[in-house]
Design an enzyme around this catalytic site. Structure first.
Site, short mmCIF file in Angstrom:
data_model
loop_
_atom_site.label_atom_id
_atom_site.label_comp_id
_atom_site.label_asym_id
_atom_site.label_seq_id
_atom_site.Cartn_x
_atom_site.Cartn_y
_atom_site.Cartn_z
N LYS A 76 0.85 -1.19 0.00
CA LYS A 76 0.00 0.00 0.00
C LYS A 76 0.88 1.24 0.00
CE LYS A 76 -3.90 1.94 2.70
NZ LYS A 76 -4.75 1.72 3.90
N SER A 151 -9.63 1.58 2.86
CA SER A 151 -8.74 2.32 1.99
C SER A 151 -7.68 1.46 1.31
CB SER A 151 -8.06 3.44 2.76
OG SER A 151 -7.28 2.91 3.83
N SER A 175 -9.94 -0.52 7.20
CA SER A 175 -9.35 -0.43 5.87
C SER A 175 -8.62 -1.64 5.35
CB SER A 175 -8.40 0.76 5.80
OG SER A 175 -9.12 1.92 5.53
N1 GLN Z 1 -13.16 4.09 6.27
C1 GLN Z 1 -12.59 4.59 7.48
C2 GLN Z 1 -12.16 6.01 7.27
O1 GLN Z 1 -12.47 6.55 6.28
C3 GLN Z 1 -11.43 3.75 7.90
C4 GLN Z 1 -10.23 3.99 7.08
C5 GLN Z 1 -9.06 3.20 7.53
O2 GLN Z 1 -9.21 2.20 8.24
N2 GLN Z 1 -7.89 3.69 7.19
O3 GLN Z 1 -11.53 6.62 8.07
#
Ligand code: GLN
Length: 490
Positions: A76, A151, A175
């Protein structure tokens, strides 16, 4: 070979049945053929990967067994890899080159894994679909009209489309687990502090945790065993011995008490999804588990709590992107104007929204009302889990409330925030949790039935128990084999 597990690939390379070089060449050809449809990678590392493969082959020839020998790895793009572009999916870091390598990435490389490229993500890991990336679009390899989740959507899409055998993701509120569920693979978030965050571009430091995306639980265990453990470069990494998880995977659930959360009924998710989870719970019982009801009365406050704490921390963490120290700079008449112009041009709308919310929640007069209160609720949520784990060994619940959705379906930010309803409480409590495929549902207009994820969660540092249980469920049900790639990719 590319459809084999990482475990099988490493075994073959260690046994010199295939060279790392051949394996990586095959992978790169496959990426050439498929990634123009999927868009998993922001940066490809072909030359470096081939060079690394030659080194792995040399180490293997010298008789050094490597747990991940030759395994193609997707990283990532919020994790630093020395001398490569590292963007966090943001225009503000669009051309930034990392001067060092994240500990987790380095440990994977030392174990023989070979980074194929850096994968797309929601900008600074803020989002649940990858649509917040400032740089590229990633599509779900099971249905190209749909998002891969986020994400860590790029890493999930790469693994699901066989463009890598293991992907690294980061999970702040869901994410790793949610894109894992959307792409029909395993997404595993370890206990907070288990895997070093050194070299992970910070979003919300008290929540961020690196973990693997993989096609089998065994592969996730293998990657975790390699990455986990104390790192003096991260003061929040935990100095406590790591027990091997890959050597203690189970085939059954006899004697395991599995808690079903009273506050997470699946009926509201629709008849098909409800039936799917009921079947998953029955399968757990058939494997020998004792199902018990547990209660997480404050879990419903998870999303509200998270959307104060995470933006508060991100508003502080992202202050460093000011045009002076890193990446993009837009000139201004004085330094103040330069800061403003740089941040206005470099950050996307979701990042700006969060910096505003976070700055507001931390400002004097509001700190006690919002931030401090959120911290107190966070403690209550963790206490709920402690009480639940007096009655059970493992909690089982959905990973997400729906399968992968089509692009632009969640243009209202709040509907996107709700995607993490089931994953945020564990993140706030720092608990290890993973998502494993638990079947597919028919969705109108979808290329084929779409996978859903079953989430397992255990107490802090009980990764062994978590992966053992998930392995037993996966081996017995084999759901990961039940979905097909988009016709375009077949
Ligand atoms: N979807 C959540 C957010 O937008 C979690 C994102 C994540 O775990 N990095 O913050």
């Amino acid at each position: 070979m590319l459809e084999q597990s990482a475990t099988a690939m490493a075994r073959a390379v260690n046994a010199r049945e295939i060279s790392a070089r051949e394996l990586i060449e095959q992978t790169l050809r496959h990426v050439d053929a498929t990634d123009r449809h999927v868009g998993a990678y922001l940066t490809r590392l072909d030359d470096r990967a081939l060079q690394a493969a030659a080194e792995v082959d040399k180490r293997v020839a010298d008789g050094v067994p490597l747990p991940l020998a030759g395994v193609p790895l997707a990283v990532k793009d919020n994790m630093c890899l020395s001398a490569t572009r590292t963007t966090a999916g943001s225009k503000i870091l669009g051309d930034w080159v990392a001067p060092y390598t994240a500990t987790a990435v380095q440990r994977m490389i030392d174990a023989g894994a070979i980074p194929i490229g850096k994968t797309n993500l929601d900008e600074f890991a803020m989002g649940s679909s990858c649509e917040n990336s400032g740089l590229a679009v990633t599509r779900n390899p099971l249905d190209l009209q749909r998002v891969p989740g986020g994400s860590s959507g790029g890493s999930a899409a790469a693994v699901a489309s066989f463009q890598a055998a293991v992907g690294l993701g980061s999970d702040t509120g869901g994410s790793i687990r949610e894109p894992g569920a959307f792409c029909g693979i395993i997404g595993f978030k370890p206990t907070y502090g288990r895997v070093s965050r050194y070299g992970l571009i910070a979003f919300a430091s008290s929540l961020d945790q690196i973990g693997p995306l993989a096609r089998t639980v065994e592969d996730a265990a293998l990657a975790y065993d390699v990455m986990a453990g104390w790192d003096t470069m991260d003061s929040t990494s935990v100095n406590r011995p790591v027990e091997s998880t890959s050597s203690s995977l189970r085939e059954d659930l006899r004697g395991v008490r599995i808690g079903l959360v009273k506050e997470f009924p699946t009926e509201p998710l629709g008849a098909d999804i409800d039936a799917l989870y009921k079947k998953a719970y029955a399968d757990l019982e058939a494997l020998g588990a004792n199902l018990v009801d547990v209660s997480l009365p404050t879990a419903d406050y998870g999303v509200a709590t998270y959307y104060l704490i995470a933006p508060a921390e991100c508003s502080a963490n992202l202050a460093r992107f000011d045009g002076v120290r890193y990446g993009l700079r837009i000139a201004g008449a004085d330094i103040g104007e330069m800061y403003e112009a740089t941040r206005a041009a470099g950050f996307g709308p979701e990042v700006k929204r969060r910096v505003l919310i976070g700055t507001y929640a931390l400002s004097s007069g509001y700190y006690d009302a919002y931030y401090l209160k959120a911290q107190k609720v966070r403690t209550l949520i963790a206490a709920d889990f402690d009480r639940a784990f007096e009655r059970c060994d493992v909690i089982a619940c959905p990973a997400a409330s729906s399968p992968a959705f089509v692009f632009n379906a969640k243009s209202d930010p709040y509907s996107m925030y709700l995607m993490d309803y089931y994953t945020i409480p564990m993140a706030l409590a720092g608990l290890p949790a993973l998502s494993v495929p638990c079947g597919t549902v028919k969705v109108e207009g979808a290329a084929s039935p779409l996978p859903m994820g079953l989430q397992f969660c255990t107490p802090l540092f009980e990764e062994r128990r978590l992966l053992a249980a998930a392995n037993a469920y996966e081996r017995a049900t084999q759901h990961a084999r039940s979905h097909a790639l988009d016709p375009e990719l077949r």
